[in-house]
Design a protein around this motif. Structure first.
Motif, PDB file in Angstrom:
ATOM      1  N   PHE A  28       0.806  -1.226   0.000  1.00  0.00           N
ATOM      2  CA  PHE A  28       0.000   0.000   0.000  1.00  0.00           C
ATOM      3  C   PHE A  28       0.840   1.279   0.000  1.00  0.00           C
ATOM      4  N   ARG A  29       2.154   1.161   0.122  1.00  0.00           N
ATOM      5  CA  ARG A  29       2.994   2.350   0.209  1.00  0.00           C
ATOM      6  C   ARG A  29       3.700   2.616  -1.112  1.00  0.00           C
ATOM      7  N   SER A  30       3.840   3.899  -1.467  1.00  0.00           N
ATOM      8  CA  SER A  30       4.611   4.308  -2.630  1.00  0.00           C
ATOM      9  C   SER A  30       6.020   4.650  -2.164  1.00  0.00           C
ATOM     10  N   LYS A  31       6.862   3.643  -2.034  1.00  0.00           N
ATOM     11  CA  LYS A  31       8.193   3.848  -1.469  1.00  0.00           C
ATOM     12  C   LYS A  31       9.082   4.714  -2.354  1.00  0.00           C
ATOM     13  N   LEU A  32       8.826   4.706  -3.658  1.00  0.00           N
ATOM     14  CA  LEU A  32       9.701   5.415  -4.587  1.00  0.00           C
ATOM     15  C   LEU A  32       9.514   6.919  -4.544  1.00  0.00           C
ATOM     16  N   ILE A  33       8.279   7.366  -4.240  1.00  0.00           N
ATOM     17  CA  ILE A  33       7.995   8.802  -4.206  1.00  0.00           C
ATOM     18  C   ILE A  33       6.739   9.019  -3.371  1.00  0.00           C
ATOM     19  N   GLU A  34       6.827   9.887  -2.375  1.00  0.00           N
ATOM     20  CA  GLU A  34       5.705  10.075  -1.452  1.00  0.00           C
ATOM     21  C   GLU A  34       5.879  11.378  -0.695  1.00  0.00           C
ATOM     22  N   GLY A  35       4.803  11.818  -0.037  1.00  0.00           N
ATOM     23  CA  GLY A  35       4.887  13.053   0.729  1.00  0.00           C
ATOM     24  C   GLY A  35       3.646  13.295   1.555  1.00  0.00           C
ATOM     25  N   TYR A  36       3.705  14.335   2.380  1.00  0.00           N
ATOM     26  CA  TYR A  36       2.539  14.755   3.165  1.00  0.00           C
ATOM     27  C   TYR A  36       2.681  16.237   3.478  1.00  0.00           C
ATOM     28  N   CYS A  37       1.608  16.818   4.009  1.00  0.00           N
ATOM     29  CA  CYS A  37       1.563  18.257   4.292  1.00  0.00           C
ATOM     30  C   CYS A  37       1.485  18.500   5.791  1.00  0.00           C
ATOM     31  N   SER A  38       1.914  19.665   6.203  1.00  0.00           N
ATOM     32  CA  SER A  38       1.940  20.010   7.629  1.00  0.00           C
ATOM     33  C   SER A  38       0.569  20.315   8.180  1.00  0.00           C
ATOM     34  N   LYS A  39      -0.393  20.612   7.313  1.00  0.00           N
ATOM     35  CA  LYS A  39      -1.759  20.920   7.736  1.00  0.00           C
ATOM     36  C   LYS A  39      -2.737  20.242   6.798  1.00  0.00           C
ATOM     37  N   THR A  40      -3.892  19.872   7.356  1.00  0.00           N
ATOM     38  CA  THR A  40      -4.956  19.305   6.520  1.00  0.00           C
ATOM     39  C   THR A  40      -5.656  20.399   5.736  1.00  0.00           C
ATOM     40  N   SER A  41      -5.898  21.536   6.382  1.00  0.00           N
ATOM     41  CA  SER A  41      -6.524  22.659   5.680  1.00  0.00           C
ATOM     42  C   SER A  41      -5.760  23.936   6.003  1.00  0.00           C
TER      43      SER A  41
END
Length: 531
Positions: A65-78
């Protein structure tokens, strides 16, 4: 004999049929006259801008289920325009990552509009966080960029498509731009639930626990500080890689509302938790899709707003089942990590969690109870809890109905009160069915609210052939306002099936897609709300 210039070839017939099929998926179906005045406003103007289908991922590689090659997230939901969003990126090897940002909507049927390119940014492999106390995996990555949201960005759901220079694979980040303006409709994303089901990096959703397995207890915590893994159940949707559940159950409603020109603004679950006064700036609040996890504060904020005159529609199923606590980021002392065992060097097992006074708020989720307490059937299961508190308000006092056991299944949506104003202009009669619209979770057990009416009901059947039941309800609020419960996660599929959306086949049942009756019922409700 000369060939007629008007002769239609077989290719023309097939091409026309294909276009007709697409139109059926995207546009209101025929059979109803359009007597409504032409809408205008920010959403109408926005959706006249050029759209694109390039917002979709093309090459996606998931491992557990993970995209090990390229992934990210944001510091805030909104985030509001003018505020800063930190973006955290990871790659399997040193590379340069670019982010193409799209606002999601209708845009002539394309479904998204390209708004800005960020990067490329140099990105090195970042550390997968250790398993801390309560199985928490909280990333402590370096920020790739801090991005100030432009002032002219309209409220909406924004996808950032990640791509890099060393391979062809892509994934998403997702965030909501919210505002504070008056609007007709507030579309709330179900991001608490996205995070509850997020398994990143492999088996670390709120439903995974240490032995003995207790999927529905409070033992496991999850963090917003990590990428969204591919959604692990119900439908194989590659576009959920990094985008939570938005493109599964919510996007179809976003697409349809903006296609119709409704004046819609967007917020996250966390905004509903933190900003009760924000509910007073709209005529109607929408709970969408799979909206399972709420805080008590969210429940109280929406309930009080309904008492003040807010209209609400729960175009969702399994909504408000679990009570959660939204905690700030926590401190994890990785200096005490024994790399060989993954445990603390201090001999206390997992790395302990400590309060972090400087940590960002509302970034950690713990399940702390069941709205309405456990039913007798749920008690017999013996798989829920235990929790420190069992006395929580019943979700049906807000929604009109609640999650009942068996929780999941499939069914037709069957009309019981065809003379109700919500069915005006649909031509529906008692017993008429909308095929496969109920699934994969639903609401039953209608509340004893004065004036509440059951407008559709029936029996659901799950994959084990167990029976349950659903009740779609509507009741009047104290100020001439209304609360509608569609009683199904799948309601939005009856409004539109935009590019990229995959309709599910779960519990041996599936929705058929855009249906003029679902469109008309929804429009009727919004019209009664003064929209």
């Amino acid at each position: 004999m000369k060939k007629s210039k008007n002769k239609i070839s077989r290719r023309d017939v097939l091409k026309g049929a294909a276009h007709a099929g697409l139109a059926a998926a995207l546009l209101p179906l025929s059979g109803f006259s359009n007597t409504e005045p032409q809408k205008s406003g920010l959403i109408v103007v926005e959706n006249k801008k050029p759209g694109t289908t390039d917002w979709q991922l093309t090459f996606i590689k998931s491992e557990q289920f993970r995209s090990k090659l390229i992934e990210g997230y944001c510091s805030k939901t909104s985030v509001r325009s003018g505020e800063t969003l930190d973006i955290f990126l990871n790659a399997a090897s040193q590379t340069d990552i670019s982010i193409d940002i799209y606002r999601m909507g209708y845009y002539g049927g394309k479904g998204g509009r390209f708004v800005q390119k960020l990067g490329p940014f140099p990105v090195s492999p970042q550390v997968v966080p250790p398993i801390a106390e309560n199985r928490l995996r909280q990333c402590e990555w370096e920020s790739a960029t801090s991005f100030k949201i432009p002032q002219d960005w309209l409220s909406g759901v924004y996808l950032g498509k990640l791509s890099c220079s060393t391979h062809r694979y892509e994934s998403y980040i997702i965030f909501i731009v919210r505002d504070d303006r008056k609007a007709d409709v507030m579309f709330q994303t179900s991001d608490n639930t996205w995070q509850a089901y997020n398994k990143w990096p492999d088996t670390f959703s709120l439903y995974d626990s240490d032995p003995p397995q207790q999927s529905l207890s409070g033992r496991t915590w999850v963090s917003y500080n990590r990428p969204y893994a591919k959604y692990p159940q119900v439908v194989d949707q590659p576009l959920s890689q990094g985008s939570g559940e938005f493109l599964l159950w919510e996007y179809s409603l976003c697409f349809w509302l903006e296609q119709q020109g409704y004046d819609v603004t967007y917020c996250s679950n966390i905004d509903t938790h933190t900003d009760p006064s924000g509910l007073d700036r709209v005529k109607c609040f929408l709970s969408v899709g799979h909206d399972e996890y709420w805080t008590l504060q969210m429940f109280e904020n929406v309930k009080k707003a309904v008492d003040r005159g807010l209209n609400a529609a729960f175009l969702s199923g399994n909504a408000l089942m679990w009570v959660i606590d939204l905690k700030p980021e926590v401190a994890v002392d990785t200096a005490n990590l024994d790399l060989a065992s993954g445990l603390s060097k201090a001999g206390v097992g997992r790395l302990p969690l400590k309060p972090d006074a400087s940590g960002a708020p509302y970034r950690t989720i713990q399940r702390i109870g069941r709205f309405g307490g456990f039913s007798e059937a749920e008690k017999k299961l013996g798989i829920m809890g235990p929790f420190a508190k069992d006395d929580w308000p019943n979700e049906n006092t807000l929604i009109g109905a609640r999650t009942v056991y068996p929780f999941n299944g499939s069914a037709d949506w069957i009309v019981t009160k065809p003379d109700h104003w919500i069915f005006e202009g649909t031509g529906m009669r008692k017993g008429d069915r909308i095929p496969g619209l109920v699934g994969w979770e639903h609401h039953g057990d209608p509340a004893k609210i004065p004036g509440l009416e059951v407008v559709a009901e029936g029996t659901t059947t799950n994959g084990a052939e167990q029976k349950s039941y659903y009740t779609a309800t509507i009741y009047p609020g104290p100020k001439g306002n209304w609360v509608f419960n569609a009683a199904t996660i799948y309601w939005s599929f009856g409004l539109a099936v935009p590019p990229g959306v995959i309709t599910p086949n779960s519990h041996f049942g599936r929705p058929h897609g855009a249906d003029e009756r679902v469109q008309k019922i929804t429009a009727n409700f919004l019209k009664r709300c003064g929209i």
